[in-house]
Each structure stands twice: as structure tokens, then as C-alpha cells.
Design a protein around this motif. Structure first.
Motif, PDB file in Angstrom:
ATOM      1  N   ALA A 239       0.838  -1.202   0.000  1.00  0.00           N
ATOM      2  CA  ALA A 239       0.000   0.000   0.000  1.00  0.00           C
ATOM      3  C   ALA A 239       0.874   1.254   0.000  1.00  0.00           C
ATOM      4  O   ALA A 239       0.539   2.254  -0.634  1.00  0.00           O
ATOM      5  CB  ALA A 239      -0.925  -0.005   1.217  1.00  0.00           C
ATOM      6  N   LEU A 240       2.022   1.181   0.684  1.00  0.00           N
ATOM      7  CA  LEU A 240       2.899   2.355   0.769  1.00  0.00           C
ATOM      8  C   LEU A 240       3.545   2.686  -0.570  1.00  0.00           C
ATOM      9  O   LEU A 240       4.067   3.787  -0.751  1.00  0.00           O
ATOM     10  CB  LEU A 240       3.981   2.134   1.830  1.00  0.00           C
ATOM     11  CG  LEU A 240       3.514   2.327   3.269  1.00  0.00           C
ATOM     12  CD1 LEU A 240       4.579   1.903   4.251  1.00  0.00           C
ATOM     13  CD2 LEU A 240       3.121   3.780   3.512  1.00  0.00           C
ATOM     14  N   LEU A 241       3.515   1.750  -1.522  1.00  0.00           N
ATOM     15  CA  LEU A 241       4.032   2.054  -2.862  1.00  0.00           C
ATOM     16  C   LEU A 241       3.281   3.235  -3.467  1.00  0.00           C
ATOM     17  O   LEU A 241       3.811   3.980  -4.273  1.00  0.00           O
ATOM     18  CB  LEU A 241       3.890   0.841  -3.786  1.00  0.00           C
ATOM     19  CG  LEU A 241       4.848  -0.316  -3.550  1.00  0.00           C
ATOM     20  CD1 LEU A 241       4.491  -1.481  -4.449  1.00  0.00           C
ATOM     21  CD2 LEU A 241       6.275   0.122  -3.810  1.00  0.00           C
ATOM     22  N   LEU A 242       2.017   3.403  -3.066  1.00  0.00           N
ATOM     23  CA  LEU A 242       1.202   4.499  -3.599  1.00  0.00           C
ATOM     24  C   LEU A 242       1.466   5.812  -2.865  1.00  0.00           C
ATOM     25  O   LEU A 242       0.874   6.820  -3.202  1.00  0.00           O
ATOM     26  CB  LEU A 242      -0.282   4.166  -3.471  1.00  0.00           C
ATOM     27  CG  LEU A 242      -0.831   3.138  -4.443  1.00  0.00           C
ATOM     28  CD1 LEU A 242      -2.290   2.847  -4.121  1.00  0.00           C
ATOM     29  CD2 LEU A 242      -0.713   3.635  -5.860  1.00  0.00           C
ATOM     30  N   GLY A 243       2.307   5.772  -1.867  1.00  0.00           N
ATOM     31  CA  GLY A 243       2.541   6.977  -1.076  1.00  0.00           C
ATOM     32  C   GLY A 243       1.699   6.940   0.191  1.00  0.00           C
ATOM     33  O   GLY A 243       0.700   6.220   0.274  1.00  0.00           O
ATOM     34  N   GLU A 244       2.119   7.729   1.183  1.00  0.00           N
ATOM     35  CA  GLU A 244       1.474   7.642   2.495  1.00  0.00           C
ATOM     36  C   GLU A 244       0.028   8.120   2.472  1.00  0.00           C
ATOM     37  O   GLU A 244      -0.814   7.597   3.180  1.00  0.00           O
ATOM     38  CB  GLU A 244       2.280   8.447   3.517  1.00  0.00           C
ATOM     39  CG  GLU A 244       3.656   7.853   3.748  1.00  0.00           C
ATOM     40  CD  GLU A 244       4.298   8.334   5.033  1.00  0.00           C
ATOM     41  OE1 GLU A 244       3.777   9.295   5.626  1.00  0.00           O
ATOM     42  OE2 GLU A 244       5.319   7.743   5.422  1.00  0.00           O
ATOM     43  N   ASN A 245      -0.275   9.111   1.628  1.00  0.00           N
ATOM     44  CA  ASN A 245      -1.637   9.631   1.606  1.00  0.00           C
ATOM     45  C   ASN A 245      -2.629   8.601   1.094  1.00  0.00           C
ATOM     46  O   ASN A 245      -3.702   8.404   1.661  1.00  0.00           O
ATOM     47  CB  ASN A 245      -1.716  10.897   0.757  1.00  0.00           C
ATOM     48  CG  ASN A 245      -1.107  12.085   1.473  1.00  0.00           C
ATOM     49  OD1 ASN A 245      -1.173  12.165   2.705  1.00  0.00           O
ATOM     50  ND2 ASN A 245      -0.495  12.984   0.726  1.00  0.00           N
ATOM     51  N   TYR A 246      -2.273   7.950  -0.010  1.00  0.00           N
ATOM     52  CA  TYR A 246      -3.143   6.894  -0.526  1.00  0.00           C
ATOM     53  C   TYR A 246      -3.239   5.749   0.468  1.00  0.00           C
ATOM     54  O   TYR A 246      -4.318   5.199   0.693  1.00  0.00           O
ATOM     55  CB  TYR A 246      -2.630   6.374  -1.864  1.00  0.00           C
ATOM     56  CG  TYR A 246      -3.118   7.166  -3.045  1.00  0.00           C
ATOM     57  CD1 TYR A 246      -4.472   7.158  -3.376  1.00  0.00           C
ATOM     58  CD2 TYR A 246      -2.258   7.914  -3.823  1.00  0.00           C
ATOM     59  CE1 TYR A 246      -4.941   7.880  -4.461  1.00  0.00           C
ATOM     60  CE2 TYR A 246      -2.711   8.639  -4.907  1.00  0.00           C
ATOM     61  CZ  TYR A 246      -4.050   8.621  -5.228  1.00  0.00           C
ATOM     62  OH  TYR A 246      -4.510   9.336  -6.295  1.00  0.00           O
ATOM     63  N   ALA A 247      -2.093   5.383   1.059  1.00  0.00           N
ATOM     64  CA  ALA A 247      -2.092   4.274   2.008  1.00  0.00           C
ATOM     65  C   ALA A 247      -3.069   4.577   3.145  1.00  0.00           C
ATOM     66  O   ALA A 247      -3.856   3.725   3.549  1.00  0.00           O
ATOM     67  CB  ALA A 247      -0.685   4.051   2.554  1.00  0.00           C
TER      68      ALA A 247
END
Lengths: 358, 333
Positions: A239-247
């Protein structure tokens, strides 16, 4: 339409392709493990090795001693350390979304170095007799000092990470911790005598050979714990591959997961550094090699692949460092970087998919 | 019941002990099933801050956000993620990943500890890709997508999360006009066909006015207004919100016009249809005023596509608009 179908088929093959590569990696690992027991200053043939491991009579009794007291603990240490550093590197690269991140970006190894430097450069001068007299503890003294040093830095990082919003800030703070502890080491070195400095430098070269059977349970438990945590973080890492906001928007408690990842990566890097010295390169290179080889950023595939390849490369590096058939031993760090760097450079230029990964 | 409701919401930034900087306050809005709502407002009015607060990226300074009747502050991240999904402006590099796997990440709040897919998850992902009209992208590598394709994929990912409400922060930024229209039409259609509520912020006034069921209008200073796009135009809310130097919102056409303060010289244009329309546009652009028949200058557009410029009996023929403008300017001097 034809093109699309080709892509579709490519994708349909992806699952089995990963399985084949993983199987290949595992076989490579078994071979490397066997070789590291068999090769060295004394060559032990495969049949003899089997005999030693199964406890049968073998033609040379020295073989059993060599395998049991030197090569087996060294090989197991290499496996643990290689897997630990590589997994830790993968976690750092994903957490910071930075291809240059490695297990030591947060200053963990610098902390361990400081601990060791204090023992070797100061206590060593006045209390070498003292340490020798401490028995088991004396045996562990370098490791204990390194663990305390690594834990102190880890504590600082975790404390700071609770109040830091951006992961980038954390990265820079980690670098600063590293510089600060490095400065202390420099000062210690400046006021030390050449013999002490030499024994400290020797430690920084890294080695898998200094872990005894008595110390093994400590190393094994620390690294198993770290690996377990790392494997539990596979889904959050994806999930963190998408960045912290998306995660966060997908239901991830970012701060808590960040803490777990930091603990896991630091325990892995800290324990390894404490027992084997600051081993360079593996933690940086293995995740890149695996991403490139498997052509994916999915941690469900990467995590086991990195564990396996990390252990294999650590075994092979150690094998090369011991220059089988000769009495010479090269510094481990020189081997990992000297032989590893060209391989990674070739791989990256040849596969050309590093730029997609970050 | 409203899916989503805010009460006395104030958004802004808080830094340490300094007094908070309130960007917008007293926001009371609600969203219902199947509604497609656009948040509009000039730069700096706080659109992004509001969106970031609504999706939980920053805490509200005051007031409450209710989701399905529950205060969002009392809900866990997973609970919120099962109701709201988002498309953000973050430029992220996801690594080496096929589009289908990226969309699959949207299943995050619904899968087990390692993210294993059930048949239901596979079905939802396929549906989401189809619904976002991204079928032909499904097996491409995310790193190779264009901006427009990427936006569709991110919408598919948000759909795969199976939310009741989707919030998108400027989903049409960085896209060319056809792509913008495509994305807006897609979202409008999704809201109406799936019954999800969709809220997005945009600078695309024209498209928003044409597509949105309702507009949230956030002026630079003042209260947020809501209503059907046409109502907000007719009651002058738009003109008020977008008033600024040199530009004004023209309520007759629903578009922005550059203030024609420079048009000192008036020119009468006689002609029909498209040619006349663009001639007038060109004159305004060049700083003339389109006047009535009593003007000093007269331009007659002939059937054969020639512009005749006439002043005091002297006629000059021009065969393009550029020529016409040049003639007017040189004579004017």
C-alpha cells in the motif's frame, strides 16, 4: 489487437514465471550453502560433507571439526545476515521511496560502530584483561557494545518518528544521527594507538566468522523476530508504494505501520552489524536485483525472493573472500562491493527497468 | 439519509502554539447517493484544504464531518476506507506494477493480512477496470501510462475500494481538453449509474457547469455556497466568487471574459455566422470595441470570404483576419 493479446499472454505467464525464478533462487541458495561448507583452505568433498553432517565416520577426523566449529556457524551466520540486510534494505527503499536507501540510512550501523569503537578504542586500552575475565560476557562484549550503540540510535529515531509528519524528514534526521556518531568515532580514533585502531578497522571490514555457537541463539532469535515482523508488513508495504496519503485513505494506520517497519528493519540491521560488522552493499543491491529479475514491485513476491537471494549472495561473498584453496582471506566488505558493484551495474544497464521502480 | 454531511466545519492549518490559520469556516454541506458534485473556487480559496480535510489527510480546525450518520473522528481508518475512496494530486511512482495490480491495491480494506484475493475481489477489480473504461490498459505497466490513462487507472483503483463516496482532488489537472471532458463525463456517468456520490474539485469551470448536479462554490473570502450550477450563475454567486482584475465571469455565456478596457475605437461588423463571430473575437482581442452601425470603422464580410474595411468612403480589401487587424491598426495610427 494482436499487441494486446501478446501483452495479455505475457501477464498470464507472470505467475508461473515468478515461481520458476523463485525455485531457481532457492536451488542457487542450496548450492551456495553446500559450497560454503565444502570449499575453503581445506577442501572437503561432497561425500565427506554428507558424512560429517549425518555423523558418520569420515576419512579425515579434521573435517568434522572444521565443519562443526568453523564452517557451519559461519554459513548460518552468512545466511542470517544476508537475509536480514537485504530484507531491511527492501523495507527502507519502500518506506522512503528512495532507490539509495539501505539498512544503514537511519544511522543504525553508525550507532553500532560507536559502541564497538568505545569498547575497542577506550575500554580495550585499560580493560582488556577485564573483558577477558568476563567469560561469556567478554565473548559477547563487542556484540553487546554494538547492540547498545545500535539500540541507542534506533531509540532516537523511533522517538523522533512519533512527532515527524514527513518520512523525508526522518531520512534526513537519520543521516544526521549517522554523521554525529561518525564524528564521535573519529575523535576516538584520533586519540587511540595504532594497534587499537587496527583492531577497530578490522571490525569495520565485516566478517561472518566471529559468531560462535554460544552467540548463535541470540543472533538467530533477533533476526527471526525481525524477519517475522517484515513478512507481517508485506501488505502495508504494498500500500505504501502508492505513497502515504493513498495508504492512509485505504485504511492504513501510517504512523503505526511506519513504527513497525522501522523496528523490524533496525533490529535486522542492528543485530547483523553487532555480530558481523557493518556489511556494505548487500542491503542496497539485493532488492534492486530482485526487482529487476522478477520485474515487479509486489512485496508478496519480493520479500521471499530478497530473503533467498540475500542469503545466497552473502554465502558466495564469504566464499570468494576466503579464496578457496589458499590461506589468504580478503576483507568481506571489499568482496561484496568489488564483485557486487559490477554485477549490479551490468544488470541495471541490461534490464533497464530500475527507472520504473522509483 | 445523506452519505456525507459536514457541520460548522472549519478548515485550515495549525502550527504549534501559533493561532491557527483558518482558510474556510462554517461549512455545512451534504452529499446524497448518486450525486455528482463539483467544488469550485478561485486559487487560494481553500479547495485543496477542504478536500484534504474531508479525506482525513488533515484534521478539521472545528466542527464535524459525518459519514453515514457517524462522526468520522470516531471511526477507524479501515471503517472510513470502506466508505470513502480518493484520487489525489500526488505524483507518485508506484514502481514496477501492472495496471491490474494497482487497481487491485484498492481492495486493501477488504482483503486478509497478506492481501490475498478471493473470487469476489477479482470480480470487483475487473468491474472497476471496465467501469473506468480502462480495459485496454489492464496489463500495461503503470510507469508507461500517459497522464490521462493514469487518471483513469486511479479512478478504477478508487472504484475497486467499493466506496459509497469518491472524493477526487483536481482529477482533470494536467490533461488536455478532450481528456478532461472524457474524465468528467466518465465520473458523471459513474455517479448516476452506480449510485455512488462523487465530489471533485476542479478549475474547469465550463465542464463543471455542464456536468455537475450540484456545485459547491468556495469564494476567496466568505461562506461556501451550494446549488445547481445554473442557479448559482443566475443569482450572481459566480460573478462574486471569481471577480478579479482584468477578468470577469460573463453570466450570459457562462465563460470568463477579459475585461475590454482597451477598446477605445469602435468598429461595426456586418456579416453572418461563424466568420462574423470570430471576426468580433479577433477585434476584441486586438483592443477594438465592437460597436453599432454609427461607428467610424465598418467591416463588411463578403460572401466570397473577403473582409472589406471602410472608413469615410475609403475601402480596403483584406483576405484574412490577420490582414484585417493589421489594416485597422496601421490606419488607426
Amino acid at each position: 489487437m494482436v499487441g494486446m493479446e501478446a501483452q495479455y499472454n505475457d501477464e498470464a505467464r507472470e505467475g508461473p514465471r515468478h515461481a520458476v525464478i523463485m525455485l531457481g533462487l532457492f536451488f542457487l541458495f542450496l548450492i551456495a550453502f553446500g559450497l560454503s561448507l565444502s570449499l575453503g583452505s581445506v577442501h572437503i568433498p561432497l561425500a565427506g560433507l554428507f558424512g560429517v553432517l549425518t555423523g558418520e565416520e569420515v576419512s579425515s577426523p579434521a573435517w568434522a571439526i572444521i565443519v562443526h566449529t568453523i564452517r557451519l556457524p559461519k554459513a548460518i551466520t552468512a545466511v542470517l545476515a544476508g537475509a536480514a540486510l537485504s530484507v531491511s534494505g527492501l523495507q527502507m527503499q519502500t518506506l522512503f521511496r528512495n532507490p539509495l536507501a539501505d539498512p544503514f540510512v537511519l544511522g543504525i550501523s553508525a550507532g553500532a560502530s560507536l559502541g564497538v569503537a568505545i569498547v575497542v578504542l577506550t575500554v580495550g586500552a585499560v580493560g582488556s584483561v577485564l573483558i577477558a575475565g568476563m567469560g561469556f560476557l567478554g565473548d559477547l562484549s563487542l556484540a553487546v557494545a554494538a547492540i547498545i550503540g545500535a539500540a541507542a540510535v534506533l531509540g532516537c529515531v523511533l522517538l523522533v518518528s512519533r512527532s515527524v509528519q514527513s518520512v523525508m524528514t526522518l531520512l534526513i534526521l537519520g543521516l544526521m544521527f549517522g554523521y554525529a556518531t561518525g564524528a564521535f568515532v573519529s575523535i576516538l580514533i584520533y586519540f587511540s594507538v595504532p594497534e587499537q585502531i587496527q583492531s577497530y578497522i578490522l571490525w569495520t571490514f565485516g566478517s561472518f566468522g566471529s559468531v560462535t555457537w554460544r552467540q548463535m541463539p541470540v543472533l538467530f532469535c533477533a533476526i527471526s523476530l525481525g524477519l517475522l515482523l517484515a513478512f507481517l508488513c508485506i501488505k502495508p508495504l504494498n500500500a505504501l508504494l502508492l505513497g502515504e496519503n493513498y495508504a492512509r485513505s485505504m485504511g492504513l494506520n501510517v504512523k503505526r505501520i511506519r513504527l513497525w517497519i522501522l523496528i523490524s528493519a533496525s533490529v535486522l540491521a542492528g543485530a547483523t552489524t553487532a555480530f558481523c560488522g557493518p556489511i556494505a552493499f548487500l542491503g542496497l543491491a539485493v532488492p534492486h536485483l530482485c526487482r529487476s529479475l522478477l520485474h515487479t514491485s509486489d512485496h508478496r513476491v519480493l520479500m521471499p525472493a530478497v530473503t533467498c537471494l540475500g542469503a545466497t549472495l552473502a554465502l558466495l561473498s564469504d566464499l570468494i573472500a576466503h579464496l578457496p584453496g589458499s590461506q589468504f582471506v580478503l576483507p568481506l566488505n571489499a568482496v561484496t562491493s568489488l564483485i557486487g558493484a559490477p554485477i549490479v551495474i551490468w544488470f541495471i544497464l541490461y534490464r533497464k527497468n530500475l527507472s520504473q521502480a522509483f | 439519509m445523506a452519505i456525507f454531511k459536514t457541520q460548522d466545519l472549519a478548515v485550515g492549518y495549525k502550527h504549534g502554539r501559533r493561532p491557527p490559520r483558518v482558510v474556510a469556516r462554517d461549512i455545512d454541506v451534504s452529499l446524497h447517493r448518486g450525486e455528482f458534485v463539483c467544488l469550485l473556487g478561485p486559487n487560494g480559496a481553500g479547495k485543496s484544504t477542504l478536500i484534504r480535510t474531508l479525506v482525513g489527510m488533515q484534521p478539521p480546525l472545528d466542527g464535524h464531518v459525518y459519514l453515514m450518520g457517524r462522526d468520522i473522528a470516531d471511526m477507524s481508518a479501515i471503517e472510513v476506507a470502506q466508505v470513502i475512496s480518493v484520487v489525489l494530486t500526488d505524483r507518485m511512482s508506484v514502481g514496477i506494477m501492472a495496471v491490474r495490480d494497482l487497481v487491485g491495491l484498492g481492495r486493501y480494506p477488504h482483503t486478509d493480512w497478506i492481501g490475498r484475493f478471493t473470487e469476489e475481489d477479482e470480480r470487483v477489480v475487473s468491474w472497476a477496470i471496465r467501469a473506468a473504461r480502462a480495459e485496454d490498459l489492464a496489463y500495461r505497466n503503470v510507469a508507461e501510462l500517459s497522464d490521462g490513462e493514469r487518471q483513469k487507472v486511479m479512478i478504477a483503483r478508487a472504484l475497486a475500494q467499493q466506496p459509497d463516496l469518491m472524493i477526487l482532488d483536481e482529477p482533470t489537472a494536467f490533461l488536455d481538453l478532450p481528456r478532461r471532458a472524457e474524465i468528467m463525463a466518465l465520473l458523471q456517468d459513474l455517479a448516476h449509474s452506480t449510485g455512488k456520490a462523487i465530489l471533485l474539485s476542479t478549475h474547469d469551470l465550463d465542464l463543471a457547469l455542464r456536468c455537475a448536479d450540484r456545485i459547491y462554490l468556495l469564494p476567496f473570502e466568505g461562506a461556501l455556497q451550494t446549488g445547481a450550477p445554473e442557479d448559482l450563475i443566475l443569482n450572481g454567486a459566480f460573478e462574486g466568487a471569481f471577480q478579479s482584475e482584468g477578468v470577469r465571469f460573463d453570466a450570459d455565456t457562462g465563460a470568463f471574459k477579459l475585461n475590454a478596457q482597451r477598446g477605445r475605437t469602435s468598429v461595426a461588423v456586418s456579416g453572418e455566422g461563424r466568420r462574423a463571430y470570430w471576426t468580433k473575437r479577433a477585434l476584441e482581442r486586438a483592443g477594438f470595441r465592437v460597436g453599432d452601425a454609427g461607428s467610424r470603422w465598418r467591416v463588411v464580410i463578403r460572401e466570397d470570404g473577403v473582409w472589406c474595411v471602410e472608413r469615410g468612403g475609403v475601402v480596403r480589401e483584406c483576405d484574412s483576419i490577420a490582414d484585417l487587424i493589421a489594416a485597422l491598426k496601421s490606419n488607426h495610427r
